[in-house]
Design an enzyme around this catalytic site. Structure first.
Site, PDB file in Angstrom:
ATOM      1  N   GLN A  79      -4.441  -1.252   9.561  1.00 39.33           N
ATOM      2  CA  GLN A  79      -4.327  -2.738   8.929  1.00 39.33           C
ATOM      3  C   GLN A  79      -4.761  -3.719  10.056  1.00 39.33           C
ATOM      4  O   GLN A  79      -4.425  -3.825  11.124  1.00 39.33           O
ATOM      5  CB  GLN A  79      -2.821  -3.076   8.736  1.00 39.33           C
ATOM      6  CG  GLN A  79      -2.811  -4.249   8.013  1.00 39.33           C
ATOM      7  CD  GLN A  79      -3.435  -4.387   6.703  1.00 39.33           C
ATOM      8  OE1 GLN A  79      -3.380  -3.650   5.912  1.00 39.33           O
ATOM      9  NE2 GLN A  79      -4.009  -5.469   6.146  1.00 39.33           N
ATOM     10  N   ASP A  98     -11.155   3.263   4.320  1.00 37.61           N
ATOM     11  CA  ASP A  98     -11.451   1.790   4.239  1.00 37.61           C
ATOM     12  C   ASP A  98     -12.974   1.389   4.108  1.00 37.61           C
ATOM     13  O   ASP A  98     -13.501   0.332   3.617  1.00 37.61           O
ATOM     14  CB  ASP A  98     -10.936   0.816   5.299  1.00 37.61           C
ATOM     15  CG  ASP A  98      -9.636   0.199   5.030  1.00 37.61           C
ATOM     16  OD1 ASP A  98      -9.489  -0.147   4.034  1.00 37.61           O
ATOM     17  OD2 ASP A  98      -9.189  -0.495   6.064  1.00 37.61           O
ATOM     18  N   LYS A 127       0.843  -1.320   0.020  1.00 38.40           N
ATOM     19  CA  LYS A 127      -0.096   0.031  -0.100  1.00 38.40           C
ATOM     20  C   LYS A 127       0.913   1.331  -0.195  1.00 38.40           C
ATOM     21  O   LYS A 127       0.569   2.179  -0.737  1.00 38.40           O
ATOM     22  CB  LYS A 127      -0.941   0.032   1.287  1.00 38.40           C
ATOM     23  CG  LYS A 127      -1.892  -0.989   1.130  1.00 38.40           C
ATOM     24  CD  LYS A 127      -2.872  -1.389   2.370  1.00 38.40           C
ATOM     25  CE  LYS A 127      -3.725  -2.372   2.183  1.00 38.40           C
ATOM     26  NZ  LYS A 127      -4.401  -2.793   3.448  1.00 38.40           N
TER      27      LYS A 127
END
Length: 301
Positions: A106, A129, A62
């Protein structure tokens, strides 16, 4: 059923890598436009707790992707034993930083940390997200638009639309009901006017339901569970699964396969995504796109 197809039929491969690359170049040119016009670029904070190998490789991927399109990446690496309060303080700090337009924590988090508490602490304006309860709630409601859509589900729909596959009035079957893919992708398909059925571990006779689908989104996390005989000829198959199966011929000792038996399915389906190289690259591309969208809301005000 399958006899209506020529014996040498091959599904059209949906190349997620190529489509993601196109999207990344679109993002890169928008980022450089923002930079030239306003002197500002999007910023993404990527928070990782602990040293899980898979999480670390996702995070470095990422961060690398950010660099490629000109998005500034804010790296927050915390030790496994960090307390929940410290992690939440860190999130609040990033919420308050005007150069950060997206915050990604994460998952999974260590057992002693309440995931829901941490995700709810992220400002809804920076929830790239798309997992904030308010964003998911708006996704579930007619006539409401979430600020951000979850990346993998958004990537699945983008693959369909960029491959010219319409969802309107189509029968779509989603296999799996996780918060990360199954549930939100079924809501997205509903919003896109598909007729949606969700198949899960308690579904009676999943095969007969899947066989009716014009569009299949497989996200059950079970290696090669969906056989070629379960697929309606010409259906579009989006395979979200990434499962490691033993393969002594590989250096790693394993290879990655999807939730769909690719060899069988590609003889019946109209369109299919490979694993790897299908949905995976799209997830990261959508994360970058969400970060760009978040930044534009602030910068172009």
């Amino acid at each position: 059923m399958a006899s209506s197809l020529p014996s040498d039929h091959k599904a059209k491969i949906i190349d997620g890598k190529a489509i993601a690359q196109t999207i990344r170049s679109e993002i890169a040119s928008e980022v450089s436009h923002l930079s030239q016009k306003y002197g500002k670029v999007p910023g993404l904070a990527v928070v990782i707790v602990g040293t899980r190998k898979d999480s670390q490789s996702y995070v470095s991927m990422k961060r690398k992707a950010c660099a490629e399109v000109g998005i500034t990446s804010f790296d927050v690496d915390l030790p496994e034993q960090v307390s929940e309060a410290e992690l939440i303080d860190k999130v609040y700090e990033l919420n308050a930083n005007p150069d950060v337009h997206g915050i990604l924590v994460q998952l999974p988090l260590p057992k002693h940390i309440n995931e829901e508490k941490v995700l709810s602490a992220i400002s809804i304006e920076k929830d790239v997200d798309g997992f904030h309860p308010l964003n998911i709630g708006k996704l579930a409601m007619k006539g409401r638009e979430p600020l951000f859509l979850p990346c993998t589900p958004k990537g699945c729909l983008e693959l369909l639309s960029r491959s010219g596959i319409s969802t309107k009035g189509k029968k779509a079957v989603v296999v799996g009901r996780s918060n990360i893919v199954g549930l939100p992708v079924s809501l997205l398909l509903l919003k896109a006017d598909a007729t949606v059925t969700v198949v899960h571990s308690h579904t009676h006779d999943p095969e007969s339901i899947i066989r009716e689908a014009d569009i299949i989104i497989a996200a059950a996390g079970q290696a090669m569970m969906i056989k070629g005989s379960w697929i309606k000829p010409g259906a579009a198959v989006i395979d979200v699964g990434t499962n490691a199966v033993d393969d002594p011929s590989k250096k790693t000792g394993y290879r990655l396969v999807g939730d769909v038996h690719f060899g069988e399915a590609s003889k019946v389906a109209g369109y299919i995504t490979p694993v790897p190289g299908g949905v995976g690259p799209m997830t990261v591309a959508m994360l970058l796109k969400n970060t760009l969208e978040g930044a534009k809301r602030v910068i172009e005000k």
